[in-house]
Motif scaffolding. Sequence first.
Motif, short mmCIF file in Angstrom:
data_model
loop_
_atom_site.label_atom_id
_atom_site.label_comp_id
_atom_site.label_asym_id
_atom_site.label_seq_id
_atom_site.Cartn_x
_atom_site.Cartn_y
_atom_site.Cartn_z
N GLU A 134 46.23 81.58 22.09
CA GLU A 134 45.64 80.30 21.69
C GLU A 134 44.12 80.35 21.78
OE1 GLU A 134 46.38 75.55 22.25
OE2 GLU A 134 47.17 76.90 23.78
N GLU A 135 43.61 80.92 22.84
CA GLU A 135 42.16 81.04 23.00
C GLU A 135 41.55 81.93 21.91
OE1 GLU A 135 41.29 80.76 27.72
OE2 GLU A 135 42.61 82.41 27.07
N LEU A 136 42.31 82.90 21.45
CA LEU A 136 41.84 83.79 20.40
C LEU A 136 42.04 83.21 19.00
CD1 LEU A 136 43.20 87.11 21.90
CD2 LEU A 136 40.78 86.57 21.50
N GLY A 137 42.77 82.09 18.90
CA GLY A 137 42.99 81.45 17.62
C GLY A 137 44.17 82.00 16.83
N TYR A 138 45.05 82.74 17.51
CA TYR A 138 46.17 83.36 16.82
C TYR A 138 47.51 82.70 17.08
CZ TYR A 138 43.31 87.32 15.41
OH TYR A 138 42.36 88.11 14.83
N ILE A 177 48.86 79.83 16.45
CA ILE A 177 49.47 79.14 15.30
C ILE A 177 50.05 80.15 14.31
CG2 ILE A 177 47.31 78.95 13.99
CD1 ILE A 177 48.45 76.10 13.18
N HIS A 178 49.40 81.28 14.14
CA HIS A 178 49.91 82.30 13.23
C HIS A 178 51.17 82.94 13.79
CE1 HIS A 178 46.22 81.62 11.15
NE2 HIS A 178 45.52 82.01 12.20
N PHE A 179 51.18 83.19 15.10
CA PHE A 179 52.36 83.76 15.74
C PHE A 179 53.53 82.77 15.68
CE2 PHE A 179 49.37 86.39 18.60
CZ PHE A 179 49.16 87.30 17.58
N GLU A 180 53.24 81.48 15.81
CA GLU A 180 54.30 80.47 15.68
C GLU A 180 54.88 80.49 14.28
OE1 GLU A 180 52.25 76.92 16.93
OE2 GLU A 180 52.72 77.30 19.05
N ASN A 216 44.82 94.90 6.06
CA ASN A 216 44.52 93.55 6.55
C ASN A 216 45.80 92.74 6.70
OD1 ASN A 216 41.61 93.73 6.53
ND2 ASN A 216 41.79 93.80 4.31
N ILE A 217 45.85 91.98 7.77
CA ILE A 217 46.96 91.06 8.03
C ILE A 217 46.53 89.69 7.53
CG2 ILE A 217 48.37 89.98 9.82
CD1 ILE A 217 47.65 92.49 11.57
N ILE A 218 47.29 89.14 6.60
CA ILE A 218 46.95 87.83 6.03
C ILE A 218 47.42 86.74 7.01
CG2 ILE A 218 47.38 86.23 4.13
CD1 ILE A 218 47.80 88.77 2.37
N LEU A 219 46.46 85.92 7.43
CA LEU A 219 46.75 84.86 8.39
C LEU A 219 46.98 83.52 7.70
CD1 LEU A 219 44.06 85.83 11.04
CD2 LEU A 219 46.51 86.39 11.08
N ASP A 220 46.16 83.21 6.72
CA ASP A 220 46.28 81.97 5.95
C ASP A 220 46.09 82.29 4.47
OD1 ASP A 220 46.65 79.83 7.87
OD2 ASP A 220 44.59 80.20 8.52
N TRP A 241 54.91 83.06 12.20
CA TRP A 241 55.68 84.30 12.08
C TRP A 241 57.02 84.18 12.79
CZ3 TRP A 241 51.51 88.48 13.60
CH2 TRP A 241 50.47 88.45 12.66
N HIS A 242 57.01 83.50 13.93
CA HIS A 242 58.25 83.32 14.70
C HIS A 242 59.24 82.45 13.91
CE1 HIS A 242 60.63 83.34 18.33
NE2 HIS A 242 60.66 82.01 18.36
N GLU A 243 58.75 81.38 13.29
CA GLU A 243 59.60 80.51 12.48
C GLU A 243 60.21 81.26 11.30
OE1 GLU A 243 57.33 77.09 11.30
OE2 GLU A 243 57.03 76.44 13.38
N LYS A 244 59.47 82.24 10.75
CA LYS A 244 59.96 83.02 9.61
C LYS A 244 60.84 84.19 10.05
CE LYS A 244 56.03 81.98 6.65
NZ LYS A 244 54.89 82.53 5.91
N GLY A 245 60.99 84.38 11.37
CA GLY A 245 61.82 85.49 11.86
C GLY A 245 61.13 86.84 11.87
N ILE A 246 59.83 86.84 11.70
CA ILE A 246 59.08 88.10 11.70
C ILE A 246 58.97 88.64 13.12
CG2 ILE A 246 56.83 89.15 11.21
CD1 ILE A 246 56.57 87.03 8.93
N ILE A 247 58.73 87.74 14.05
CA ILE A 247 58.68 88.13 15.47
C ILE A 247 59.58 87.22 16.27
CG2 ILE A 247 56.39 89.18 15.47
CD1 ILE A 247 55.26 86.53 16.55
#
Length: 88
Positions: free
Chosen positions: A71-75, A77-80, A18-22, A82-88
């Motif tokens: 955005e339509e899928l609700g992801y 904010i999570h990708f943002e 599982n990928i933890i989103l929140d 991850w991007h801020e943390k340097g993950i992607i």
Amino acid sequence: MNELYAKLNENQLMDGDNIILDQYEDGSFQAVDKETFETFFGDVKDNPTYDNLVGIHTFTFGGQSYTKNAEELGYKIHFENWHEKGII
């Protein structure tokens, strides 16, 4: 996707498959399983960059074909995050 999963794991954002989103103060969390994540974003599995993940994806879910962006899928904010943390 394996490199993405490894980076998420390094950042304590994986729980088994599982990928933890929140994460919440009480220790609980919202997650998505890797199979569902790959259903939505499998079209970029060879290059899951921020730009590719937030883009438009065509996938089949529940026997029906969809075309949606992150955005339509609700992801998004999570990708943002991850991007801020340097993950992607």
